[in-house]
Each structure stands twice: as structure tokens, then as C-alpha cells.
Design a protein around this motif. Structure first.
Motif: not given
Lengths: 427, 190
Positions: A68, A122-125, B29-30, B33, B128, B169-171
Motif C-alpha cells: 500500500r 483505499y476503495n473510496i466511493p 484512511n491510514e 486502517l 460507502p 475503509v474497505l480492506k
């Protein structure tokens, strides 16, 4: 090589001196080398683009293998490269248009790409509205720091997409009022080009893109009382016609005079659409009280545009006699009267048709006066379009419709023949 | 505007702003996570009539509806705060819905109202984290594999989502405890 032969011949015949001959050869050799340089630059740029695309494809294919943190580093790369190019331009090549425009264009796309890449990592919509807004606001300053017209054009496209996405495509259909503020952000640059580079291609592109953007985005204001949007649009097209008649625009070729073209075409298209009875029947059915429509944004929209158009009409025509006033200039005023009348009487439907017919005839007369086949035939096309629209009206009998077609067809032949004959006798 | 004294500082401010936006997105986002609570959301089969959308797979969730009292309170696209808890099997469950941001120390996710089912008096939540981006060549295969496996109720498919302060946040997308990315790679080796 043949130039060298010709020059030696001229020297032998004592037409030019050896010194002049050398100067001529030196001049053409420099010209060739500069065109060679441009060709080389073009190929170099193409090569660089292909290398860049190749690298991107290789990275993309192996995307899943990266951690990442590596991915986020890659996300910054486009922006950093773009910023390095722009910094170099600002420090060393500020007056070089090619450098300014290309580095700004690259940075413009790099900003969008970086934000998109981070969203994907980050798969943000995708909230397209806020993405476009952030992207455009981060790039607008480039227009002024670098005087970049390409960025200005891209910005106008971007904010139009923002307005369309928010106003037409999202479920809630929110009114993107922010679009108008964003549009003002780019107008000083438009004025700058007008003052400093009025003959440039960028001026022409802006002349087309700005009105098209406004035409597309105006409809996003519509909420409930959509009828007023027709008034707003006719006034907008009227305003464009008036702007097109300002000396700076009217003296240009027609394909550069976007305001006149869009204004005229827009007015006719809209009037033809309103020459059918559906609109006027709706109008008499949905009677609004003054309190109701005064609270609607569409009414204010129509009011503001009509006032601006009215003001421009007044300033352009205050010193002219009634005969000299161009008919296209007053169409929007007439339409407003018809619109108001349409709430209480169905006579507006007939009058709209007469208005279109009047515009057609006046355009034909104008074409004949200016000796322009193009304008003459445009007038005939307006009348032909009106006749075709009436063809679809079931109220008229086939005989009448047939006769109308015959008259218009005969009109095409007669006027063109008369015009060409007139030209022949004048030669 | 040829004055470098104004342009240079203005440009420096601009490049910092341009770097700040993606950097802030990454940091937020980090943070979620690394320090957020992980929830497992069970996924539902995708609508087979949906066309293939591209470089991501579209996710639908089992646990996404809630009954409401007053229909007037909710409209499509409205923002809604979904308070979370876990069921006995360890999967995420909607505890309650709220129009205001929760003030207690509870786990919640900011979502939107996707659909209102007036007859059943239910709201469908649009979470989301409904897109899982994948490398282009794998996305299509993943979607087919996902669709095939998820129809089979004996297989356990869920998404792993980190939640903190409303940010989610989708992992990863896991099927029988294996990441869908690894499943696609293994499928290719066969």
C-alpha cells in the motif's frame, strides 16, 4: 539544392550580389533548421508520451504486487512530475507558451489522476461532485500564474461536467449554484486574452466553449416552474445575439462569431419547439399566482438574464432609429410579452408561429441586402423548418400542408435564382 | 502578471495545496486502517442484470435494511449514521440509525439512504464501501468468481472493513477466509 542553383544563376546574371546571395542561403537554412527542430520536438514529445504510457502499463499490470505504501508513492508521482515541469517553466521559461501550456496541461491531469489513484487504493466511493470541485479549485490558480489558456479551457469543461453531474444526473438534482461562482473565476483570463491576444485561436475556442458551457448549465437551475426556463433561455440566446453584434465579434468570420451562431440557432430551435400547442396548453392549465412564482429560482434566473439582455439592447440601440434596429435583437422582448400573454390567451400560439415566419423573412431580406447566399438560404431554412413542424400538426388538412411545402420549395428556387442572376448582372 | 516576486510564492502555495489533498486522504484512511475497529460485513449476490462496470467489483450487503417509524423522516440520498454491533457469528449488524452524528463512544459508519420501501416500512442503506478496486485483468474474473460463490449459501463471503469515527475503509473481500485476489490467482494457475 534547387535554391542554391537559382541563387547562383541570379549572381551570374548580376541580379543580386554575392553578399545578398549568402544572406538568402543563410536565411533559408535557418528556417529549415527551425522547422527541423519543431519536427524533432514533436517526435521527441511523442516518444516521451509512449515511454510514459509504457511505464504506466507495466506498473498497472503489477499493481497487486505492490504494498500500500508503494502504491501511495506512485499516486504522488504524477503530481510531483507535473510540479517539477511547472516550476522549471516558471523559473526559466516563463515567456515560452509551449512550455507553459504543456506543463500546465500535464499538471492539470496529474492532479485528477493522483486523487483518483488514492481513491482506488483505499476503495473510496466515487462522489463525482466533490471530486470535480476539488480538482478544478486546485487547478484554477494555474490559469493565472502561468497565463495558461489550455488550463482555462479544461477548467471550463470540468466545471460544466460538475454542474451537469450535480444538476441533471444525481438523484436529488441539487442546483449547482457554485458553478456560476466557478465560472466567474475564469472570466478575468478571458478578458486578458481579449485584450492581449484577440486574434489568437485560444480566443476563438473560449468564444465557443464559454457560451456552450452556459447553455448546458443554465438548465440545472430548473426546479419546479420549468416554464420560466424557456424565458431564461430565449433571453440568453437574445443576449448572445446582441453580444455577437458588438463590433469586435461582428467583424470576424462567422465560424469565429460563436455568440451570433449559437444565439441565432438557439433562438430558432427553441421558438420552433414552442410553436407546438403542448407548451401553451400547459401554460394556461398551470396558472400560478404571483406569490408562487416569485419565490422560484427559475423566475429570478429569467429576470436577471432578461435585464442584462435588455440593458445591452438599450446601450446598442438607443441612438438608432426604429428602422435600423436588427429584428434578431428584439425577439426575446417579444417572446416575454407572448409568454405573459400565453397565461391568459391561446393567441400566443399563433403569434409565435408568425414570429418565426417574421424572423425567416427578415433573414432572407438581410441575406439579399448583404449579398450572402448563406444567410439567404438560412432564412429559407427557417421557414422550411416551420413548415415541417406544422406538417406534424393534425389541425391542418393535407391540401394546406402540401401547398405550404410547394410555396417554400418554390421560394428556395426563386430567391436563389434571383440572387445569382443579380450577381451576374453586377459583374 | 510577469512579476516573479508574486508568482513564485503563489505557485509554492498552490503546489503545497495540490500535495495536501491526496496526502490528507491517505493519512485519514491510514489512520482508520491502523487504529480503527475491524468489522466483517456479509455480502449478498450481485444483481446478474448489472453490466460489468470495469476495474472494480460492486458489492452488495445482506445486512442493509432497517424498519422505520415515520416515512417523512427519510428521503433517498439523505445522510444517515449507522451504528454497528456484531452478531453471534461475529458479523456486523446494524444496531440503529441516526440522523445526527453519534456522540457516545460507539462504532458507526456514515452512509446514505439508498432506497425507501414504503410498503414494508423499510430503508435500504447504501454503504460507502461498495466498490473493491482490483487490477484490471483480475476484476472481471473476480466478479464472476464472486457471483458464482456467493450464490452458494454454504460458502462464507464477507468484506473486511476498518471503522473509525464514521470513516470506513474497505480492506479486503474474503471468501472462506481467502482473499478474492488470491482466489483469482489460484484459479488462473488451474
Amino acid at each position: 539544392m534547387s535554391l542554391q542553383k537559382d541563387v547562383s544563376e541570379l549572381v551570374k546574371a548580376n541580379i543580386i550580389t554575392t553578399e545578398t546571395a549568402d544572406k538568402i542561403l543563410a536565411f533559408y537554412s535557418a528556417k529549415n533548421s527551425s522547422s527541423n527542430n519543431r519536427l524533432f520536438t514533436a517526435f521527441a514529445m511523442l516518444g516521451a508520451i509512449l515511454v510514459g504510457l509504457g511505464i504506466i502499463l507495466i506498473i498497472a499490470h503489477n499493481w497487486d504486487e505492490f504494498s500500500r505504501s508503494s502504491k501511495t508513492l506512485f499516486a504522488f508521482l504524477p503530481i510531483l512530475i507535473g510540479q517539477i515541469f511547472c516550476s522549471y517553466t516558471l523559473l526559466k521559461n516563463q515567456n515560452n507558451t509551449a512550455w507553459s501550456e504543456s506543463s500546465c496541461a500535464f499538471l492539470f491531469f496529474a492532479v485528477g489522476a493522483s486523487i483518483s489513484l488514492v481513491s482506488q487504493i483505499y476503495n473510496i466511493p466515487g462522489d463525482v461532485g466533490s471530486f470535480m470541485l476539488t480538482w478544478m479549485l486546485l487547478c484554477l490558480p494555474l490559469v493565472y500564474i502561468f497565463n495558461s489558456s489550455i488550463t482555462s479551457l479544461l477548467y471550463i469543461i470540468g466545471i460544466t461536467y460538475y454542474a451537469v453531474n450535480l444538476g441533471y444526473w444525481s438523484y436529488k438534482s441539487a442546483e449547482p449554484y457554485l458553478y456560476w461562482i466557478l465560472l466567474f473565476g475564469v472570466l478575468p483570463h478571458y478578458y486578458h486574452i481579449f485584450k492581449n491576444k484577440p486574434e489568437s485561436n485560444f480566443m476563438v475556442y473560449h468564444n465557443w466553449l464559454l457560451p456552450v458551457s452556459i447553455i448546458i448549465s443554465l438548465g440545472t437551475v430548473a426546479e419546479k416552474t420549468e416554464e420560466w426556463m424557456f424565458v431564461a433561455y430565449i433571453s440568453l440566446f437574445g443576449l448572445f445575439c446582441l453580444i455577437g453584434e458588438v463590433d469586435f465579434f461582428s467583424k470576424q468570420k462567422l465560424k469565429n462569431n460563436a455568440f451570433s451562431v449559437l444565439g441565432s440557432f438557439g433562438t430558432i430551435s427553441l421558438l420552433l419547439a414552442l410553436s407546438f400547442d403542448w407548451f401553451w396548453e400547459e401554460l394556461t392549465r398551470n396558472y400560478f399566482s404571483i406569490d408562487e412564482f416569485i419565490s422560484e429560482p427559475e423566475f429570478y434566473d429569467a429576470l436577471v438574464i432578461s435585464l442584462i439582455a435588455g440593458f445591452l439592447f438599450y446601450t446598442q440601440n438607443k441612438n438608432k432609429s426604429l428602422k435600423d434596429i436588427k429584428p434578431s435583437a428584439i425577439v426575446f422582448i417579444l417572446f416575454i410579452i407572448l409568454f405573459i400573454l400565453g397565461h391568459i390567451s391561446s393567441i400566443s400560439l399563433v403569434l409565435i408561429n408568425l414570429l418565426v415566419l417574421g424572423i425567416g423573412i427578415s433573414t432572407i431580406k438581410n441575406g439579399a441586402k448583404m449579398n450572402s447566399l448563406g444567410i439567404l438560404n438560412y432564412g429559407l431554412l427557417i421557414i422550411a423548418a416551420l413548415v415541417i413542424c406544422r406538417f406534424f400538426d393534425s389541425h391542418l388538412s393535407f391540401v394546406i400542408r402540401g401547398l405550404m411545402f410547394v410555396m417554400v420549395g418554390a421560394g428556395f428556387f426563386a430567391t436563389n435564382y434571383w440572387m445569382l442572376k443579380k450577381r451576374k448582372t453586377n459583374e | 502578471m510577469n512579476n516573479k516576486k508574486i508568482l513564485l510564492p503563489a505557485f509554492i502555495v498552490l503546489i503545497l495545496a495540490q500535495l495536501f489533498v491526496p496526502a490528507k486522504m491517505i493519512l485519514d484512511n491510514e489512520n482508520t486502517l491502523n487504529t480503527g475497529i475491524e468489522y466483517k460485513f456479509k455480502v449478498a449476490p450481485i444483481d446478474p442484470t448489472d453490466p460489468f462496470r470495469g476495474k472494480y467489483i460492486t458489492l452488495f450487503y445482506d445486512e442493509n435494511t432497517r424498519t422505520f417509524q415515520n416515512e417523512e423522516d427519510w428521503k433517498i440520498d439523505d445522510e444517515v449514521y449507522v451504528l454497528l454491533t456484531t452478531d453471534s457469528a461475529g458479523f456486523a449488524k446494524i444496531k440503529s440509525l441516526s440522523k445526527e452524528k453519534p456522540v457516545d463512544n460507539e462504532d458507526f459508519v456514515k452512509a446514505t439512504v439508498g432506497l425507501i420501501l414504503e410498503d414494508d416500512k423499510k430503508i435500504m442503506i447504501d454503504f460507502p464501501f461498495k466498490r473493491f478496486y482490483m487490477e484490471e485483468s483480475k476484476a472481471y474474473e473476480a466478479e464472476l468468481l464472486y457471483d458464482e460463490i456467493v450464490q452458494d449459501s454454504s460458502q462464507i463471503a464477507y468484506t473486511l472493513v476498518s471503522v473509525k469515527n464514521g470513516n470506513a475503509v474497505l480492506k479486503d473481500v474474503l471468501i472462506n477466509e481467502v482473499s478474492i485476489v488470491d482466489l483469482v490467482k489460484n484459479n488462473r494457475k488451474k
